[in-house]
Design an enzyme around this catalytic site. Sequence first.
Site, PDB file in Angstrom:
ATOM      1  CE  LYS A 156      -0.896   4.774  -4.288  1.00 47.61           C
ATOM      2  NZ  LYS A 156      -0.918   6.255  -4.368  1.00 47.61           N
ATOM      3  CB  SER A 202      -3.223   6.822  -1.433  1.00 49.26           C
ATOM      4  OG  SER A 202      -2.640   7.329  -2.631  1.00 49.26           O
ATOM      5  CB  SER A 262      -1.111   9.977  -2.543  1.00 49.14           C
ATOM      6  OG  SER A 262      -2.468  10.153  -2.207  1.00 49.14           O
TER       7      SER A 262
END
Length: 470
Positions: free
Chosen positions: A82, A157, A181
């Site tokens: 990420k 996210s 997320s």
Amino acid sequence: MSDKDLVFRTARELVLLMVTRQVSAREVLEAHIDQIERVNKKVNAVVTFVPDHARKMAARADAAIARGERLGPLHGLPVLHKDLAATKGIRTTQGSVIYEDDVPTCNTLVVQRLIDAGAVTMGKTNTPEFGTGSQTYNRVFGATTNPYDTRMTCGGSSGGAAVALACLMAPIADGSDMAGSLRNPASFCNVVGLRPSVARVPAWPSPQPHFTLGTYGAMARTVGDVALQMQVIARPDHRAALNAPVIDFTQPLECGVAGTRVAWSTRLGDLPVDERITETLAPAVQVLEDLGCHVDEREPDFSGADEAFSILRAAYYRQSFKKFHDERPKDLGDETTWEIERGLELTVDDLGRAELLRSQVHDRMYAFFGHHRFLIAPVTQVPPFDVREHWPKWVAGVKQTYYREWMRICSRVTLPGLPAISVPFGFTDEGHPTGLQIIGRQGDDLGVLRMAAAVEAATGAWRRHPRIAL
């Protein structure tokens, strides 16, 4: 084996193939590189791509096997990180123009553990600015789209990670979760996302080392592959302020769940939930009963959870990003600015009230789990929405007044630090994925994985891949 065959394999299958010399790490890597080059332009999930770096790491894995050595549990396994997680020598933007050209000099702990276990870094996945919100878009890279319907959002996210997994670009990916997320994008993209118990995965380095709302976690297409990743990233580290006891994630997941008492909640208290979600998840009760579970329909009491979470999150944003608000306000997105400004309004009394409310929620959930091993609910209150929309303004006829109000079905679980997983369950009539959220007692991460594995085996929903990836 063909490239097509390799990208469909699970992470556990790929590792076994590599360590038994049926296929090389370089062959596995090239299959995934080809998939990224073919599919990523359609969804914008991988935003920094380092194939040459990955080839060197894959060659290292093959050289180890030639010497009769195995690098670790993730030997030769391609992975994507990420874009919030620092990666040494690889650009890490955090989805922000402020960090658009930032190249860290060290890896965050989770990234380093994956590499030390033999994983091969291919690049970074898209995220909203500083991970703010569950819609993956930013001014650096633009939006990431849902692979099952590119008109829709993938959530966030950890949206880029979820899309990359769904599109067979990587067998595993790391992510993080504060308000949902890991769970929201997993639900929207038909993959698995685990938010572990507080401190199960230590955070280092961290600007707020005692902060308990956010955590790193694992994503994959199957529950078993999430467990494989947890085996590597979930162990104590002396540099982290918070650590949890070790769990052996190599234990079998297929233990059966017959006799388990679970609570089934359609609204996680009193939240509005789109009827497309409730209709798609309605068969869950029968699935659980067929597995031998005792199912009670019961809504938990999360009174005060939303207020407490909002205060504590705003305080985090104030401490972490106030400098940018003072010096570079035009370089911040609306959602980040909103959180910082809420933080600037806080008083000591507000913080004290938030901690009192959190304690009360914790105590009620402790009592709740005295009667039920698991709480099972929807992951999201809405299906995937228009990718051009920053956040849904209405949920089941109820107006949403701020950007993450529609995410409370996940953030309520975050507040008391409970482990929770999103496991694929079904699709709406429009063909959009939905996930089942399995929530466990604090510390019972392995139990959550076992329940998720039972649901996964019963439904087989994870096997439905997006056409765009085929």
